[in-house]
Design an enzyme around this catalytic site. Structure first.
Site, PDB file in Angstrom:
ATOM      1  N   GLY A 159     -52.869  10.675  42.104  1.00 50.65           N
ATOM      2  CA  GLY A 159     -53.740  11.452  42.982  1.00 50.65           C
ATOM      3  C   GLY A 159     -53.111  11.506  44.366  1.00 50.65           C
ATOM      4  O   GLY A 159     -51.886  11.483  44.499  1.00 50.65           O
ATOM      5  N   ARG A 160     -53.970  11.549  45.373  1.00 47.33           N
ATOM      6  CA  ARG A 160     -53.446  11.671  46.747  1.00 47.33           C
ATOM      7  C   ARG A 160     -52.544  10.503  47.112  1.00 47.33           C
ATOM      8  O   ARG A 160     -51.444  10.691  47.630  1.00 47.33           O
ATOM      9  CB  ARG A 160     -54.597  11.705  47.749  1.00 47.33           C
ATOM     10  CG  ARG A 160     -55.532  12.874  47.603  1.00 47.33           C
ATOM     11  CD  ARG A 160     -56.604  12.766  48.673  1.00 47.33           C
ATOM     12  NE  ARG A 160     -57.628  13.756  48.494  1.00 47.33           N
ATOM     13  CZ  ARG A 160     -58.707  13.594  47.727  1.00 47.33           C
ATOM     14  NH1 ARG A 160     -58.892  12.466  47.072  1.00 47.33           N
ATOM     15  NH2 ARG A 160     -59.598  14.546  47.614  1.00 47.33           N
ATOM     16  N   ILE A 161     -53.038   9.288  46.841  1.00 48.55           N
ATOM     17  CA  ILE A 161     -52.265   8.113  47.279  1.00 48.55           C
ATOM     18  C   ILE A 161     -50.994   7.966  46.436  1.00 48.55           C
ATOM     19  O   ILE A 161     -49.907   7.748  46.977  1.00 48.55           O
ATOM     20  CB  ILE A 161     -53.139   6.835  47.233  1.00 48.55           C
ATOM     21  CG1 ILE A 161     -54.317   6.979  48.210  1.00 48.55           C
ATOM     22  CG2 ILE A 161     -52.304   5.600  47.588  1.00 48.55           C
ATOM     23  CD1 ILE A 161     -55.338   5.846  48.167  1.00 48.55           C
ATOM     24  N   ARG A 181     -54.144  11.037  34.257  1.00 49.93           N
ATOM     25  CA  ARG A 181     -54.988  11.702  33.253  1.00 49.93           C
ATOM     26  C   ARG A 181     -54.513  13.144  33.043  1.00 49.93           C
ATOM     27  O   ARG A 181     -54.470  13.638  31.945  1.00 49.93           O
ATOM     28  CB  ARG A 181     -56.454  11.698  33.702  1.00 49.93           C
ATOM     29  CG  ARG A 181     -57.198  10.455  33.255  1.00 49.93           C
ATOM     30  CD  ARG A 181     -58.686  10.571  33.465  1.00 49.93           C
ATOM     31  NE  ARG A 181     -58.994  10.786  34.866  1.00 49.93           N
ATOM     32  CZ  ARG A 181     -59.742  11.793  35.316  1.00 49.93           C
ATOM     33  NH1 ARG A 181     -60.229  12.688  34.496  1.00 49.93           N
ATOM     34  NH2 ARG A 181     -59.976  11.914  36.604  1.00 49.93           N
ATOM     35  N   ALA A 242     -54.992  -0.690  44.412  1.00 44.66           N
ATOM     36  CA  ALA A 242     -56.160   0.111  43.992  1.00 44.66           C
ATOM     37  C   ALA A 242     -57.381  -0.797  43.882  1.00 44.66           C
ATOM     38  O   ALA A 242     -58.138  -0.946  44.852  1.00 44.66           O
ATOM     39  CB  ALA A 242     -55.847   0.834  42.694  1.00 44.66           C
ATOM     40  N   ARG A 243     -57.572  -1.414  42.725  1.00 48.34           N
ATOM     41  CA  ARG A 243     -58.654  -2.374  42.532  1.00 48.34           C
ATOM     42  C   ARG A 243     -58.158  -3.463  41.595  1.00 48.34           C
ATOM     43  O   ARG A 243     -57.448  -3.168  40.609  1.00 48.34           O
ATOM     44  CB  ARG A 243     -59.889  -1.704  41.925  1.00 48.34           C
ATOM     45  CG  ARG A 243     -60.697  -0.839  42.878  1.00 48.34           C
ATOM     46  CD  ARG A 243     -61.396  -1.637  43.980  1.00 48.34           C
ATOM     47  NE  ARG A 243     -62.216  -0.814  44.834  1.00 48.34           N
ATOM     48  CZ  ARG A 243     -61.822  -0.240  45.983  1.00 48.34           C
ATOM     49  NH1 ARG A 243     -60.581  -0.429  46.405  1.00 48.34           N
ATOM     50  NH2 ARG A 243     -62.664   0.471  46.695  1.00 48.34           N
ATOM     51  N   GLU A 272     -62.388 -10.466  43.821  1.00 47.42           N
ATOM     52  CA  GLU A 272     -62.363 -10.394  45.284  1.00 47.42           C
ATOM     53  C   GLU A 272     -63.699 -10.820  45.893  1.00 47.42           C
ATOM     54  O   GLU A 272     -64.753 -10.432  45.344  1.00 47.42           O
ATOM     55  CB  GLU A 272     -62.067  -8.933  45.659  1.00 47.42           C
ATOM     56  CG  GLU A 272     -61.300  -8.812  46.931  1.00 47.42           C
ATOM     57  CD  GLU A 272     -60.808  -7.381  47.140  1.00 47.42           C
ATOM     58  OE1 GLU A 272     -60.009  -6.903  46.319  1.00 47.42           O
ATOM     59  OE2 GLU A 272     -61.250  -6.781  48.114  1.00 47.42           O
ATOM     60  N   HIS A 290     -56.847  -7.225  51.024  1.00 46.31           N
ATOM     61  CA  HIS A 290     -57.374  -5.857  50.910  1.00 46.31           C
ATOM     62  C   HIS A 290     -57.250  -5.124  52.260  1.00 46.31           C
ATOM     63  O   HIS A 290     -58.264  -4.709  52.849  1.00 46.31           O
ATOM     64  CB  HIS A 290     -58.834  -5.869  50.432  1.00 46.31           C
ATOM     65  CG  HIS A 290     -59.248  -4.567  49.810  1.00 46.31           C
ATOM     66  ND1 HIS A 290     -60.135  -4.475  48.759  1.00 46.31           N
ATOM     67  CD2 HIS A 290     -58.905  -3.287  50.095  1.00 46.31           C
ATOM     68  CE1 HIS A 290     -60.331  -3.212  48.430  1.00 46.31           C
ATOM     69  NE2 HIS A 290     -59.581  -2.471  49.231  1.00 46.31           N
ATOM     70  N   GLY A 292     -54.821  -2.562  52.743  1.00 42.88           N
ATOM     71  CA  GLY A 292     -53.956  -1.401  52.544  1.00 42.88           C
ATOM     72  C   GLY A 292     -54.269  -0.245  53.474  1.00 42.88           C
ATOM     73  O   GLY A 292     -53.374   0.458  53.940  1.00 42.88           O
TER      74      GLY A 292
HETATM   75  C1  DGY Z   1     -61.408   2.121  49.807  1.00 45.40           C
HETATM   76  O1  DGY Z   1     -61.805   2.842  50.715  1.00 45.40           O
HETATM   77  O2  DGY Z   1     -61.812   2.217  48.664  1.00 45.40           O
HETATM   78  C2  DGY Z   1     -60.362   1.141  50.115  1.00 45.40           C
HETATM   79  O3  DGY Z   1     -60.134   0.266  49.071  1.00 45.40           O
HETATM   80  C3  DGY Z   1     -60.683   0.388  51.387  1.00 45.40           C
HETATM   81  O4  DGY Z   1     -59.465  -0.050  51.843  1.00 45.40           O
END
Ligand code: DGY
Length: 328
Positions: A159-161, A181, A242-243, A272, A290, A292
Site C-alpha cells: 500500500g502507501r507505506i 492482495r 505494521a503490527r 504490546e 512503536h 515508526g
Molecule cells: C498507526 O497510526 O496505526 C501507527 O501504528 C501509529 O504509529
C-alpha cells in the site's frame, strides 16, 4: 447532530497546536495527563460524546460499541491502523469510523529503512562499543555486518507505506519484490521496478530482507506463522513496522535462537507494550517502542486530519478518510 458544538472526547494527549484548534472548534474533553483510558473511562466517554477520538491504545471492540450512547455517531481515530476498532460493529450501529492515512507514510518508511540498515550493519552494537569505551581502534575484521546493496527485499503489503519503502530501497540498490492482495498498476510496478509474487510462500523462500507493511486484520493474524518463517533463508532479516500480531513472535524467537534467521528489526510487538525478554537480549535484534511514525510534523498532520474528518462529518459531508470493515 445538533448545531451546537459537538462534544468530542480525545482519549490521549495530542500536540498542543492540535488541542488548541480542537478547543476552538469543538466542545472538546482532553486528556491532559495522557494516561491510557481504562475500559470504564472509555465506556463513559462513549455514553456521553458525539465524537470519540481514540488511538491504538483504546480497545473499541463490539461489546464497547454495543454500549455506546445514542449521540455517538463518529469515531475519528487518531492513527492509521484501525485494528483496535471493530469497524463492522460500529457500522452496524450507525457509527462512522475515520482514520489518518497518508500523513505517516514517509516517516514510517524512513524508519523501515533505518532498521533495514541498522540490523545487518550492527549499528546499535557499534554505538554501544563507543559508549562503553571498548573501541580499541580499527581492524579489518572488526564489527563486520552484512551488505544490503544488491539484496532482495520482499515487501508484504504494497500500500502507501510499502510503496514508499520500495522507493527508498531502490535508492539503496535493493531489488524490490512484493506480495499484496492486489497487484499494483503496471505504471507503479514499473516505477519501483517491483516483482509481484502471488504466492507469499514462494516469495519468502527467495528474499534477503522481509519488510511487513500490511494492516492487521483477522486474515493477516500470524500471516508470518512458524511454517512461513521456516521458509526464510537463514541469512535473511525481518523488519516489522505494521503490527506485532502479523508475526508469530514466539516462533520468531525460536528461529533466531536456532540461528535459522539472521536478525530482526521490530517497531511493534505481539503483546504490546510488553516486549519479549528473549528478543531484548539478542544482539541481532533491534526493538523500538512503536515509534515508526513518531515525528512532530506527522503527529500534527494526523491531528489536522482528525479535525478535517470531524468537521466534514459534523457539517453533514462525507468525511475524507472513512474506513470500511476489512474484507472477510
Ligand atoms: C498507526 O497510526 O496505526 C501507527 O501504528 C501509529 O504509529
Amino acid at each position: 447532530m445538533a448545531r451546537t458544538k459537538p462534544i468530542v472526547v480525545v482519549t490521549r494527549k495530542l500536540p498542543d497546536v492540535v488541542e488548541t484548534r480542537m478547543m476552538e472548534l469543538f466542545d472538546v474533553r482532553l486528556n491532559e495527563g495522557d494516561h491510557p483510558f481504562t475500559a470504564a473511562e472509555l465506556a463513559t466517554a462513549m455514553q456521553t460524546c458525539d465524537v470519540l477520538v481514540p488511538t491504538l491504545t483504546d480497545t473499541v471492540d463490539a461489546s464497547v460499541i454495543s454500549k455506546a450512547g445514542p449521540r455517538l455517531k463518529l469515531i475519528a481515530n487518531f492513527g492509521n491502523g484501525v485494528d483496535h476498532i471493530d469497524v463492522a460493529a460500529a457500522r452496524a450501529k450507525g457509527i462512522t469510523v475515520t482514520n489518518t492515512p497518508d500523513v505517516l507514510t514517509e516517516d514510517t518508511a524512513d524508519m523501515a529503512m533505518a532498521l533495514m540498515v541498522a540490523v545487518p550493519r550492527r549499528l546499535l552494537e557499534g554505538a554501544e562499543i563507543i559508549r562503553e569505551g571498548r573501541f580499541k581502534g580499527w581492524s579489518p575484521t572488526h564489527m563486520l555486518g552484512h551488505r544490503i546493496y544488491g539484496k532482495r527485499l520482499g515487501i508484504i503489503g504494497m500500500g502507501r507505506i510499502g510503496t514508499a519503502v520500495a522507493r527508498r530501497a531502490r535508492g539503496f540498490g535493493m531489488a524490490i519484490h512484493y506480495h499484496n492482495r492486489r497487484r499494483l498498476r503496471p505504471e507503479l510496478e514499473a516505477e519501483v521496478e517491483a516483482t509481484y509474487w502471488e504466492s507469499l510462500d514462494q516469495m519468502l523462500a527467495r528474499m534477503d530482507v522481509i519488510s511487513v507493511h500490511c494492516p492487521h486484520t483477522p486474515a493477516t493474524f500470524h500471516l508470518l506463522s512458524e511454517r512461513r518463517l521456516k521458509l526464510l533463508k537463514p541469512t535473511s532479516y525481518i523488519i516489522n513496522l505494521a503490527r506485532g500480531e502479523i508475526l508469530d513472535e514466539d516462533a520468531l524467537v525460536r528461529l533466531l535462537e536456532e540461528g535459522k534467521l539472521a536478525g530482526a528489526g521490530l517497531d511493534v510487538f505481539e503483546h504490546e507494550p510488553a516486549g519479549n525478554p528473549k528478543l531484548m537480549a539478542m544482539k541481532n535484534v533491534i526493538l523500538l517502542p512503536h515509534m515508526g511514525s513518531a515525528t512532530i510534523e506527522g503527529r500534527i498532520n494526523m491531528g489536522e486530519k482528525v479535525i478535517i474528518n470531524v468537521r466534514a462529518f459534523c457539517d453533514g459531508h462525507a468525511p475524507p478518510d472513512r474506513v470500511l470493515p476489512p474484507p472477510a
